[in-house]
Design a protein around this motif. Sequence first.
Motif, PDB file in Angstrom:
ATOM      1  N   ASP A 246       0.799  -1.226   0.000  1.00  0.00           N
ATOM      2  CA  ASP A 246       0.000   0.000   0.000  1.00  0.00           C
ATOM      3  C   ASP A 246       0.829   1.272   0.000  1.00  0.00           C
ATOM      4  O   ASP A 246       0.309   2.339  -0.345  1.00  0.00           O
ATOM      5  CB  ASP A 246      -0.957  -0.011   1.195  1.00  0.00           C
ATOM      6  N   GLN A 247       2.115   1.190   0.381  1.00  0.00           N
ATOM      7  CA  GLN A 247       2.987   2.367   0.339  1.00  0.00           C
ATOM      8  C   GLN A 247       4.023   2.267  -0.784  1.00  0.00           C
ATOM      9  O   GLN A 247       5.047   2.943  -0.751  1.00  0.00           O
ATOM     10  CB  GLN A 247       3.694   2.544   1.699  1.00  0.00           C
ATOM     11  N   ASP A 248       3.766   1.425  -1.756  1.00  0.00           N
ATOM     12  CA  ASP A 248       4.682   1.222  -2.888  1.00  0.00           C
ATOM     13  C   ASP A 248       4.816   2.514  -3.689  1.00  0.00           C
ATOM     14  O   ASP A 248       3.837   3.051  -4.187  1.00  0.00           O
ATOM     15  CB  ASP A 248       4.132   0.103  -3.783  1.00  0.00           C
ATOM     16  N   GLN A 249       6.049   2.998  -3.812  1.00  0.00           N
ATOM     17  CA  GLN A 249       6.310   4.215  -4.562  1.00  0.00           C
ATOM     18  C   GLN A 249       6.942   3.937  -5.926  1.00  0.00           C
ATOM     19  O   GLN A 249       7.168   4.860  -6.697  1.00  0.00           O
ATOM     20  CB  GLN A 249       7.235   5.134  -3.762  1.00  0.00           C
ATOM     21  N   SER A 250       7.250   2.674  -6.204  1.00  0.00           N
ATOM     22  CA  SER A 250       7.907   2.333  -7.460  1.00  0.00           C
ATOM     23  C   SER A 250       6.926   1.957  -8.561  1.00  0.00           C
ATOM     24  O   SER A 250       7.048   2.424  -9.699  1.00  0.00           O
ATOM     25  CB  SER A 250       8.903   1.188  -7.231  1.00  0.00           C
ATOM     26  N   VAL A 251       5.939   1.095  -8.258  1.00  0.00           N
ATOM     27  CA  VAL A 251       4.942   0.735  -9.276  1.00  0.00           C
ATOM     28  C   VAL A 251       3.540   1.183  -8.888  1.00  0.00           C
ATOM     29  O   VAL A 251       2.624   1.106  -9.711  1.00  0.00           O
ATOM     30  CB  VAL A 251       4.951  -0.787  -9.560  1.00  0.00           C
ATOM     31  N   LEU A 252       3.362   1.642  -7.664  1.00  0.00           N
ATOM     32  CA  LEU A 252       2.083   2.115  -7.130  1.00  0.00           C
ATOM     33  C   LEU A 252       1.078   0.957  -7.039  1.00  0.00           C
ATOM     34  O   LEU A 252       0.995   0.128  -7.948  1.00  0.00           O
ATOM     35  CB  LEU A 252       1.496   3.244  -7.976  1.00  0.00           C
ATOM     36  N   PRO A 253       0.295   0.893  -5.971  1.00  0.00           N
ATOM     37  CA  PRO A 253      -0.654  -0.220  -5.820  1.00  0.00           C
ATOM     38  C   PRO A 253      -1.919  -0.068  -6.667  1.00  0.00           C
ATOM     39  O   PRO A 253      -2.509  -1.060  -7.088  1.00  0.00           O
ATOM     40  CB  PRO A 253      -0.985  -0.200  -4.327  1.00  0.00           C
ATOM     41  N   GLY A 254      -2.349   1.156  -6.918  1.00  0.00           N
ATOM     42  CA  GLY A 254      -3.621   1.382  -7.593  1.00  0.00           C
ATOM     43  C   GLY A 254      -3.763   0.704  -8.944  1.00  0.00           C
ATOM     44  O   GLY A 254      -4.773   0.038  -9.212  1.00  0.00           O
ATOM     45  N   PRO A 255      -2.795   0.857  -9.858  1.00  0.00           N
ATOM     46  CA  PRO A 255      -2.945   0.220 -11.172  1.00  0.00           C
ATOM     47  C   PRO A 255      -3.084  -1.297 -11.090  1.00  0.00           C
ATOM     48  O   PRO A 255      -3.866  -1.891 -11.848  1.00  0.00           O
ATOM     49  CB  PRO A 255      -1.657   0.624 -11.901  1.00  0.00           C
ATOM     50  N   ALA A 256      -2.356  -1.937 -10.171  1.00  0.00           N
ATOM     51  CA  ALA A 256      -2.447  -3.395 -10.050  1.00  0.00           C
ATOM     52  C   ALA A 256      -3.807  -3.822  -9.517  1.00  0.00           C
ATOM     53  O   ALA A 256      -4.390  -4.814  -9.981  1.00  0.00           O
ATOM     54  CB  ALA A 256      -1.330  -3.912  -9.144  1.00  0.00           C
ATOM     55  N   VAL A 257      -4.327  -3.084  -8.540  1.00  0.00           N
ATOM     56  CA  VAL A 257      -5.647  -3.406  -7.995  1.00  0.00           C
ATOM     57  C   VAL A 257      -6.710  -3.252  -9.078  1.00  0.00           C
ATOM     58  O   VAL A 257      -7.600  -4.098  -9.226  1.00  0.00           O
ATOM     59  CB  VAL A 257      -5.959  -2.520  -6.781  1.00  0.00           C
ATOM     60  N   SER A 258      -6.616  -2.188  -9.853  1.00  0.00           N
ATOM     61  CA  SER A 258      -7.581  -1.973 -10.935  1.00  0.00           C
ATOM     62  C   SER A 258      -7.507  -3.073 -11.981  1.00  0.00           C
ATOM     63  O   SER A 258      -8.535  -3.562 -12.460  1.00  0.00           O
ATOM     64  CB  SER A 258      -7.336  -0.612 -11.591  1.00  0.00           C
ATOM     65  N   ALA A 259      -6.295  -3.472 -12.345  1.00  0.00           N
ATOM     66  CA  ALA A 259      -6.134  -4.531 -13.338  1.00  0.00           C
ATOM     67  C   ALA A 259      -6.690  -5.847 -12.818  1.00  0.00           C
ATOM     68  O   ALA A 259      -7.332  -6.601 -13.564  1.00  0.00           O
ATOM     69  CB  ALA A 259      -4.662  -4.682 -13.717  1.00  0.00           C
ATOM     70  N   ALA A 260      -6.451  -6.129 -11.540  1.00  0.00           N
ATOM     71  CA  ALA A 260      -6.932  -7.390 -10.960  1.00  0.00           C
ATOM     72  C   ALA A 260      -8.449  -7.489 -11.046  1.00  0.00           C
ATOM     73  O   ALA A 260      -8.995  -8.585 -11.230  1.00  0.00           O
ATOM     74  CB  ALA A 260      -6.459  -7.516  -9.521  1.00  0.00           C
ATOM     75  N   HIS A 270      -3.321  -7.170   0.224  1.00  0.00           N
ATOM     76  CA  HIS A 270      -2.697  -5.885   0.539  1.00  0.00           C
ATOM     77  C   HIS A 270      -1.702  -6.067   1.676  1.00  0.00           C
ATOM     78  O   HIS A 270      -2.039  -6.641   2.722  1.00  0.00           O
ATOM     79  CB  HIS A 270      -3.754  -4.863   0.953  1.00  0.00           C
ATOM     80  N   LEU A 271      -0.494  -5.576   1.480  1.00  0.00           N
ATOM     81  CA  LEU A 271       0.527  -5.589   2.520  1.00  0.00           C
ATOM     82  C   LEU A 271       0.858  -4.150   2.912  1.00  0.00           C
ATOM     83  O   LEU A 271       0.803  -3.245   2.076  1.00  0.00           O
ATOM     84  CB  LEU A 271       1.803  -6.273   2.025  1.00  0.00           C
ATOM     85  N   THR A 272       1.211  -3.959   4.145  1.00  0.00           N
ATOM     86  CA  THR A 272       1.696  -2.659   4.581  1.00  0.00           C
ATOM     87  C   THR A 272       3.178  -2.573   4.276  1.00  0.00           C
ATOM     88  O   THR A 272       3.946  -3.482   4.613  1.00  0.00           O
ATOM     89  CB  THR A 272       1.474  -2.473   6.088  1.00  0.00           C
ATOM     90  N   GLY A 273       3.589  -1.516   3.607  1.00  0.00           N
ATOM     91  CA  GLY A 273       5.004  -1.357   3.309  1.00  0.00           C
ATOM     92  C   GLY A 273       5.227  -0.858   1.902  1.00  0.00           C
ATOM     93  O   GLY A 273       4.288  -0.604   1.139  1.00  0.00           O
ATOM     94  N   ARG A 274       6.512  -0.729   1.569  1.00  0.00           N
ATOM     95  CA  ARG A 274       6.908  -0.184   0.279  1.00  0.00           C
ATOM     96  C   ARG A 274       7.182  -1.325  -0.716  1.00  0.00           C
ATOM     97  O   ARG A 274       6.835  -2.472  -0.465  1.00  0.00           O
ATOM     98  CB  ARG A 274       8.124   0.728   0.462  1.00  0.00           C
TER      99      ARG A 274
END
Length: 308
Positions: A246-260, A270-274
């Motif tokens: 949820d704190q991923d700054q490299s690929v961002l979580p949003g696009p992956a959640v939307s694709a899923a 969902h994991l807490t962390g980068r």
Amino acid sequence: MPADRKREKVRFASGDTSCAAWHYPGSNGGCVIMAGGTSVTKEPASDLFAARFNDAGFAVLAFDHRRFGESGGAPRQVVRIGEQLADWQAAIECAAGLPDVDPASISVWGFSLAGGHVFQVAAGHPKLASAIAQTPLVDGRAIAPHALSAMTTLALLRLFGRGIADALGSLVVRPPLLVPASGARGDVASLTTPDAMDAGRALDPDHRHPGWEQTVAARIVLRLGWYRPGRHASRIRCPLLVVVCDQDQSVLPGPAVSAARNAPESEVVHLTGRHYAPFLEAHEQAVEAEISFLEKHLPPSRQQPRNP
């Protein structure tokens, strides 16, 4: 990697060269094919997870994409998406021929760039038993503005200048112009997001992989923004597990959640962390979720192991 763990080096043909892989023999007929993102070679990419998957009974085939690690292919350190997708096809064919593997019980696993590949590979292989995409890069167009904003103006200009020079040089067969795969803000590197520099302590904390070259041909900066493997989600017919931080700054979580959401049979953890949390503080949560998923979708095979 425990010294007494049994794994064997294998090679398989892909295109006009061959890919190097580690094969961990399994006991239940299932197999997990694994690869890492961008310039991450098979050992730092897979060792932590491969050992746990193998302890659970699964065979593992962890490989280097061509032009990286111990695989063939020249020039070196060049990411070519089409080639890497072909390497996955060749890896699936290799795994299906292993004596301890039921061809109907094969899963694919990748993280970051390879996690994005998982979407396209799974969409093109309806007979896969399952797929796991961990912190995947699924939409280069969506994440590019964020990645570019993490660079200073001077570093960005120098990176694009080097990328253009590298691409032009490739037309006259000059050696690639390499940049670090990750760096701090202000560095001329492929990625300088706040969590990019976590790679070393996450993937090679004990410096056991001195041969891991953490560079990439600079032309990658001109291409990754156009790579959008998440668009293939609706064509994935096997169960899909997407692990996001949820704190991923490299690929961002949003696009992956939307694709899923577009995949017919998907789960999101969902994991807490980068970006590298699955290798660090969230490792146990990640690996337990992934083993549970594999056990659900790759049940022990009734097929008898074949003789080598």
